[in-house]
Design an enzyme around this catalytic site. Structure first.
Site, PDB file in Angstrom:
ATOM      1  N   SER A   1      -1.477   3.518  12.525  1.00  0.00           N
ATOM      2  CA  SER A   1      -2.864   3.238  12.908  1.00  0.00           C
ATOM      3  C   SER A   1      -2.897   2.803  14.363  1.00  0.00           C
ATOM      4  O   SER A   1      -1.928   2.222  14.872  1.00  0.00           O
ATOM      5  CB  SER A   1      -3.447   2.116  12.033  1.00  0.00           C
ATOM      6  OG  SER A   1      -4.683   1.660  12.535  1.00  0.00           O
TER       7      SER A   1
ATOM      8  N   TYR B   1      -2.900  -6.189   9.013  1.00  0.00           N
ATOM      9  CA  TYR B   1      -2.813  -4.729   8.893  1.00  0.00           C
ATOM     10  C   TYR B   1      -2.190  -4.140  10.152  1.00  0.00           C
ATOM     11  O   TYR B   1      -1.288  -3.297  10.083  1.00  0.00           O
ATOM     12  CB  TYR B   1      -4.218  -4.169   8.669  1.00  0.00           C
ATOM     13  CG  TYR B   1      -4.290  -2.675   8.557  1.00  0.00           C
ATOM     14  CD1 TYR B   1      -3.893  -2.026   7.381  1.00  0.00           C
ATOM     15  CD2 TYR B   1      -4.791  -1.901   9.595  1.00  0.00           C
ATOM     16  CE1 TYR B   1      -3.987  -0.650   7.264  1.00  0.00           C
ATOM     17  CE2 TYR B   1      -4.884  -0.527   9.491  1.00  0.00           C
ATOM     18  CZ  TYR B   1      -4.481   0.091   8.323  1.00  0.00           C
ATOM     19  OH  TYR B   1      -4.567   1.459   8.209  1.00  0.00           O
TER      20      TYR B   1
ATOM     21  N   LYS C   1       1.279  -1.933  10.646  1.00  0.00           N
ATOM     22  CA  LYS C   1       1.284  -0.584  11.203  1.00  0.00           C
ATOM     23  C   LYS C   1       2.169  -0.491  12.450  1.00  0.00           C
ATOM     24  O   LYS C   1       2.742   0.565  12.733  1.00  0.00           O
ATOM     25  CB  LYS C   1      -0.144  -0.129  11.503  1.00  0.00           C
ATOM     26  CG  LYS C   1      -0.979   0.083  10.248  1.00  0.00           C
ATOM     27  CD  LYS C   1      -0.336   1.091   9.301  1.00  0.00           C
ATOM     28  CE  LYS C   1      -1.186   1.389   8.087  1.00  0.00           C
ATOM     29  NZ  LYS C   1      -0.597   2.416   7.199  1.00  0.00           N
TER      30      LYS C   1
END
Length: 265
Positions: free
Chosen positions: A156, A169, A173
């Site tokens: 991401s 998150y 990533k």
């Protein structure tokens, strides 16, 4: 229509339905980005095994993608037993696993790192990073070590810069990007390993980032829209094709140009 103009169209149709002879395993493939990837690979002739947590969602995805070309295995991505069973089922059904697309992921928390529950952070890393490594180990042992192939990790843009309110998150990533480098080095020359770093893709998973303000969110992108699963499906199809045979250890940013705005206020 003349006979000369009809033949190319017929040839193109034949290409679309031809079996590529290759097999892919797509984690988190029942919806969203994973489904978009599976759809792109099926369209070019691959056979595909998709995984996910929901039996009903997987069954629906198989029906839409084509039960003659797709199978599904339900389970939790971070469960080692599930990882092994998924690869075994793909091998039993299709006899090979050329491509692994590590797409399964979670983002159960929004907020600052100063208030992050560490157990939640552990869950994010288990699902987003450790599961990808586990699936890579399983496909390596089952097929790729002796026969080659390609792995694509769905990272991401959140892993490439500071990501306010989704920092856990983003951290996971960023780890996925480094996992890509490590596996690319270790699995060469037989297996190419690359990552895709999407910006916001219109899926249920990312809905909180644009719901009720899609036009405003899309206006920040130079290309004028948010991404869709098909955008990532096309990128994954390229990175598992012969056209990318000299590409490994790379992270392909698929972001509608949003990084072009970095530093512009």
């Amino acid at each position: 229509m003349t006979e000369e103009t009809a033949e190319p169209a017929e040839a193109a149709e034949a290409v679309r339905v031809m079996d590529s002879g290759k097999v892919a395993l797509v984690t988190g493939g029942s919806r969203g980005i994973g489904y978009g990837v599976a759809e792109a690979l099926v369209a070019r002739g691959d056979r595909v095994c998709i995984t996910g947590r929901g039996e009903d969602a997987l069954k629906d995805a198989v029906e839409r993608l084509g039960a003659d070309r797709v199978i599904a295995v339900a389970g939790k991505a971070h469960d080692e037993a599930h990882q092994q069973v998924a690869v075994e089922r793909a091998m039993e059904a299709f006899g090979r696993v050329d491509f692994l697309i590590n797409n399964a992921g979670t983002n159960p928390v929004f907020g600052p790192l100063a208030e992050l529950d560490l157990n939640v952070a552990r869950k994010v890393f288990e699902t987003n990073v450790i599961s990808a490594l586990g699936f890579a180990q399983q496909t390596w042992k089952a097929w790729q070590k002796e026969n080659g192939g390609a792995i694509v990790n769905i990272a991401s843009v959140a892993g490439l810069s500071a990501s306010p309110f989704i920092a856990a998150y983003g951290m996971s990533k960023a780890a996925m990007v480094n996992l890509t480098l490590q596996l690319a080095h270790e699995f060469a020359p037989g297996v190419r390993v690359n990552a895709i770093a999407p910006a916001v893709i219109k899926t249920k998973f990312a809905q909180a980032l644009y719901e009720g303000r899609e036009a405003e969110a899309a206006a920040a992108y130079p290309l004028g829209r948010l991404g869709v699963p098909e955008d990532i499906g096309g990128a994954a199809a390229f990175l598992t094709s012969d056209q990318s045979d000299w590409i490994t250890g790379q992270t392909l940013v698929v972001d509608g140009g949003i990084f072009l705005n970095a530093g512009v206020h």
